[in-house]
Design an enzyme around this catalytic site. Structure first.
Site, PDB file in Angstrom:
ATOM      1  CB  VAL A  12      -0.955  -0.009   1.219  1.00 26.87           C
ATOM      2  CG1 VAL A  12      -1.686   1.320   1.330  1.00 26.87           C
ATOM      3  CG2 VAL A  12      -1.953  -1.159   1.089  1.00 26.87           C
ATOM      4  CD  GLU A 152      -5.610   2.502  -1.974  1.00 26.00           C
ATOM      5  OE1 GLU A 152      -5.408   3.700  -1.741  1.00 26.00           O
ATOM      6  OE2 GLU A 152      -6.296   2.097  -2.934  1.00 26.00           O
ATOM      7  CG  PHE A 250     -15.125 -10.097  -5.554  1.00 22.25           C
ATOM      8  CD1 PHE A 250     -14.819  -9.105  -6.479  1.00 22.25           C
ATOM      9  CD2 PHE A 250     -14.182 -10.448  -4.623  1.00 22.25           C
ATOM     10  CE1 PHE A 250     -13.585  -8.479  -6.454  1.00 22.25           C
ATOM     11  CE2 PHE A 250     -12.942  -9.811  -4.588  1.00 22.25           C
ATOM     12  CZ  PHE A 250     -12.641  -8.824  -5.505  1.00 22.25           C
ATOM     13  CG  LEU A 251     -21.281 -13.412  -7.822  1.00 23.92           C
ATOM     14  CD1 LEU A 251     -22.531 -13.235  -8.677  1.00 23.92           C
ATOM     15  CD2 LEU A 251     -21.631 -14.155  -6.536  1.00 23.92           C
ATOM     16  N   GLY A 258      -7.495 -16.041  -0.562  1.00 22.67           N
ATOM     17  CA  GLY A 258      -6.271 -16.001   0.252  1.00 22.67           C
ATOM     18  C   GLY A 258      -5.806 -14.554   0.279  1.00 22.67           C
ATOM     19  CB  CYS A 261      -6.469  -7.806   2.240  1.00 18.53           C
ATOM     20  SG  CYS A 261      -5.115  -6.713   1.874  1.00 18.53           S
ATOM     21  CE  LYS A 264      -3.700  -7.247   7.260  1.00 15.94           C
ATOM     22  NZ  LYS A 264      -4.191  -5.916   7.634  1.00 15.94           N
ATOM     23  CE  LYS A 321      -5.312 -10.621  -7.313  1.00 15.48           C
ATOM     24  NZ  LYS A 321      -5.770  -9.263  -7.007  1.00 15.48           N
TER      25      LYS A 321
HETATM   26  C1  UDX Z   1      -8.526  -7.470  -1.741  1.00 15.40           C
HETATM   27  C2  UDX Z   1      -9.608  -6.451  -2.042  1.00 15.40           C
HETATM   28  O1  UDX Z   1     -10.167  -6.740  -3.326  1.00 15.40           O
HETATM   29  C3  UDX Z   1      -9.008  -5.053  -2.067  1.00 15.40           C
HETATM   30  O2  UDX Z   1     -10.031  -4.108  -2.280  1.00 15.40           O
HETATM   31  C4  UDX Z   1      -8.319  -4.797  -0.721  1.00 15.40           C
HETATM   32  O3  UDX Z   1      -7.693  -3.533  -0.726  1.00 15.40           O
HETATM   33  C5  UDX Z   1      -7.276  -5.852  -0.450  1.00 15.40           C
HETATM   34  O4  UDX Z   1      -7.873  -7.155  -0.491  1.00 15.40           O
HETATM   35  P1  UDX Z   1      -6.580  -8.687  -2.988  1.00 15.40           P
HETATM   36  O5  UDX Z   1      -6.551  -9.529  -1.744  1.00 15.40           O
HETATM   37  O6  UDX Z   1      -5.309  -8.123  -3.480  1.00 15.40           O
HETATM   38  O7  UDX Z   1      -7.599  -7.427  -2.773  1.00 15.40           O
HETATM   39  O8  UDX Z   1      -7.154  -9.586  -4.168  1.00 15.40           O
HETATM   40  P2  UDX Z   1      -8.591  -9.873  -4.761  1.00 15.40           P
HETATM   41  O9  UDX Z   1      -8.503  -9.728  -6.209  1.00 15.40           O
HETATM   42  O10 UDX Z   1      -9.639  -9.138  -4.039  1.00 15.40           O
HETATM   43  O11 UDX Z   1      -8.771 -11.461  -4.439  1.00 15.40           O
HETATM   44  C6  UDX Z   1      -8.750 -11.875  -3.096  1.00 15.40           C
HETATM   45  C7  UDX Z   1      -8.900 -13.385  -3.091  1.00 15.40           C
HETATM   46  O12 UDX Z   1     -10.225 -13.750  -3.467  1.00 15.40           O
HETATM   47  C8  UDX Z   1      -7.961 -14.103  -4.052  1.00 15.40           C
HETATM   48  O13 UDX Z   1      -7.442 -15.263  -3.409  1.00 15.40           O
HETATM   49  C9  UDX Z   1      -8.873 -14.506  -5.200  1.00 15.40           C
HETATM   50  O14 UDX Z   1      -8.426 -15.720  -5.820  1.00 15.40           O
HETATM   51  C10 UDX Z   1     -10.180 -14.747  -4.482  1.00 15.40           C
HETATM   52  N1  UDX Z   1     -11.356 -14.562  -5.336  1.00 15.40           N
HETATM   53  C11 UDX Z   1     -11.615 -13.342  -5.865  1.00 15.40           C
HETATM   54  C12 UDX Z   1     -12.211 -15.639  -5.541  1.00 15.40           C
HETATM   55  O15 UDX Z   1     -11.970 -16.739  -5.064  1.00 15.40           O
HETATM   56  N2  UDX Z   1     -13.332 -15.464  -6.298  1.00 15.40           N
HETATM   57  C13 UDX Z   1     -13.632 -14.251  -6.850  1.00 15.40           C
HETATM   58  O16 UDX Z   1     -14.646 -14.148  -7.528  1.00 15.40           O
HETATM   59  C14 UDX Z   1     -12.742 -13.156  -6.634  1.00 15.40           C
END
Ligand code: UDX
Length: 430
Positions: A12, A152, A250-251, A258, A261, A264, A321
């Site tokens: 960040v 953020e 996010f579906l 994982g 963020c 935690k 990811k």
């Molecule tokens: C997340 C939030 O999106 C972001 O706004 C915040 O600031 C930090 O945490 P990040 O952890 O970097 O960001 O990745 P993100 O793309 O959100 O994915 C988080 C996890 O969810 C990943 O492990 C991803 O594989 C999983 N995921 C995401 C799914 O399993 N399914 C989905 O549809 C989307």
């Protein structure tokens, strides 16, 4: 143009510093890690983010960004001080704020003129009050300052894009003077800015991340139903997401979330709620479902291979990811450990995260590419949806495998297509 100090050059902090420099501000990045600061001065970037290296290089060249280990230097030369130090979880889920307190104390002792002190790290609600008190008791000359909460929302792998093109900017502030400074700072981004009180801004962060994690666990729970009735979760998710109130994002069912963020922030929000006298059962269910998804992957391997002892399992994708080398709370870690406990021999490949994975995962044979990986494997397990995997020569993969078994933990392939190619294919929710 403002003089800005960023304290804590993690994901960040570094992104915030580089992006604010690119917007024309003068930025001093401070970190206690001398080696990291020396590397940054030599344009050696400790994290992988698209475009980050070029942006650091350009801003150093334009003399808009500099790096130091000295908080006093950074504070004295800046009006806006961002606190972006790490706020890790304690074993009981509570957020460890020792670094926030230490940095707040040092800021107070370094101040020589009015400062806007910005909470950028994800912190529990009411941390702003604590920072204010800490500075007041360490500010014998009563120098004026204001506290701002500016959480953020950047995603790893998209961090610079997300900073420069956020859906919204959240400013939690009490004083007009600090509000005007923050509005002027972010005006060039030309995006909606919500100005609210500090506690609301702090809560918006935890509530938003927890909701995103909830959405993922919800679709993962529905994917379990789809498996039992023989439908495809992708069809169900598509039908759901067309409702604007739900949305497609996010579906995506898979092996679960994982990263540094979601896990935690969920633990923190559950703990904060508990300490406030509310038992956030809904979020505990989100955690349980997420843990279950990883177990389901191991079950699927056993369904295909029966006895794992003596079998070789190939893991495609280690990072939590795509487009990042970050292994924090990656599903691959728990899944590999479980497979090894069952006697499985593990091979693994990831386009970017192998150097990080080697620090965490033991007794794994790392391959240089997916085809080397597939050689001699009894089952292939896809855990991260890297684009590279979507373009695999599947006929070649099948010929390299001992047995044509694939578990697609991120549903990147089509079941009908895979069955036609002769694979024993298992997706998630399909
Ligand atoms: C997340 C939030 O999106 C972001 O706004 C915040 O600031 C930090 O945490 P990040 O952890 O970097 O960001 O990745 P993100 O793309 O959100 O994915 C988080 C996890 O969810 C990943 O492990 C991803 O594989 C999983 N995921 C995401 C799914 O399993 N399914 C989905 O549809 C989307």
């Amino acid at each position: 143009m403002r003089n800005i100090c960023i304290i804590g050059t993690g994901h960040v902090g570094l992104i915030t510093g580089v992006c604010l420099a690119s917007l024309g501000n003068k930025v001093i990045c401070v970190d206690s890690d001398k080696e990291k600061i020396e590397k940054l001065k030599r344009e050696v970037i400790p994290i992988y983010e698209p475009n980050l290296e070029e942006m650091v290089r350009e801003n150093i060249r334009e003399d808009r960004i500099s790096f130091t280990t000295s908080i006093p230097t950074g504070v004295r030369e800046s009006e806006i001080i961002f606190i972006s130090v790490s706020t890790p979880s304690k074993p009981n889920g509570e957020t460890d704020l020792r670094y926030v307190e230490a940095v707040s104390t040092e800021i107070a002792r370094s101040m020589d003129s009015y400062k806007v002190i910005v909470e950028k790290s994800t912190v529990p609600v009411k941390t702003g009050e604590r920072i204010k008190k800490t500075i007041e008791i360490n500010n014998p000359r009563n120098i004026e300052f204001d506290i701002v909460s500016n959480p953020e929302f950047l995603r790893e792998g998209e961090a610079i894009h997300d900073f420069m093109h956020p859906d919204r900017i959240v400013i939690g502030v009490e004083q007009e003077r600090a509000k005007d400074i923050m509005l002027e700072l972010y005006r060039p981004l030309n995006v909606p800015i919500i100005v609210t009180d500090i506690k609301s801004a702090e809560l918006i962060k935890h509530a938003s991340n927890s909701f995103l994690a909830l959405k993922i666990s919800y679709i993962n729970a529905v994917s379990q139903i789809c498996e039992k009735v023989g439908t495809d979760i992708k069809e169900v998710a598509k039908g759901m997401g067309l409702d604007k109130r739900i949305g497609h994002d996010f579906l995506e069912a898979g092996v679960g979330y994982g990263g540094s963020c979601f896990p935690k922030d969920l633990s923190a929000f559950i703990k904060i709620s508990h300490d406030l006298g509310y038992d956030f059962e809904l979020l505990k269910a989100v955690q349980r479902i997420n843990a279950m998804q990883r177990k389901k992957v191991v079950e699927k391997v056993k369904e295909l291979l029966w006895i794992l002892s003596g079998k070789t399992i190939g893991i495609l994708g280690l990072s939590f990811k795509p487009n990042t080398d970050d292994m924090r709370e990656a599903p691959s870690v728990t899944i590999i450990n479980s497979l090894q406990k069952e006697g499985g021999r593990i091979k693994a490949y990831d386009p970017k995260a192998i150097h990080e994975a080697k620090k965490i995962i033991k007794d794994v044979e790392f391959s240089h590419n997916p085809y080397d990986l597939a050689k001699g494997c009894d089952c292939l397990v896809i855990l991260t949806e890297w684009d590279e995997f979507k373009r695999l020569d599947l006929k070649r993969i099948k010929d390299l495998l001992n047995q044509p078994n694939i578990i697609d933990g991120r549903n990147i392939f089509e079941p009908k297509e895979m069955k036609k190619l002769g694979f024993n294919y298992k997706g998630i929710g399909r």
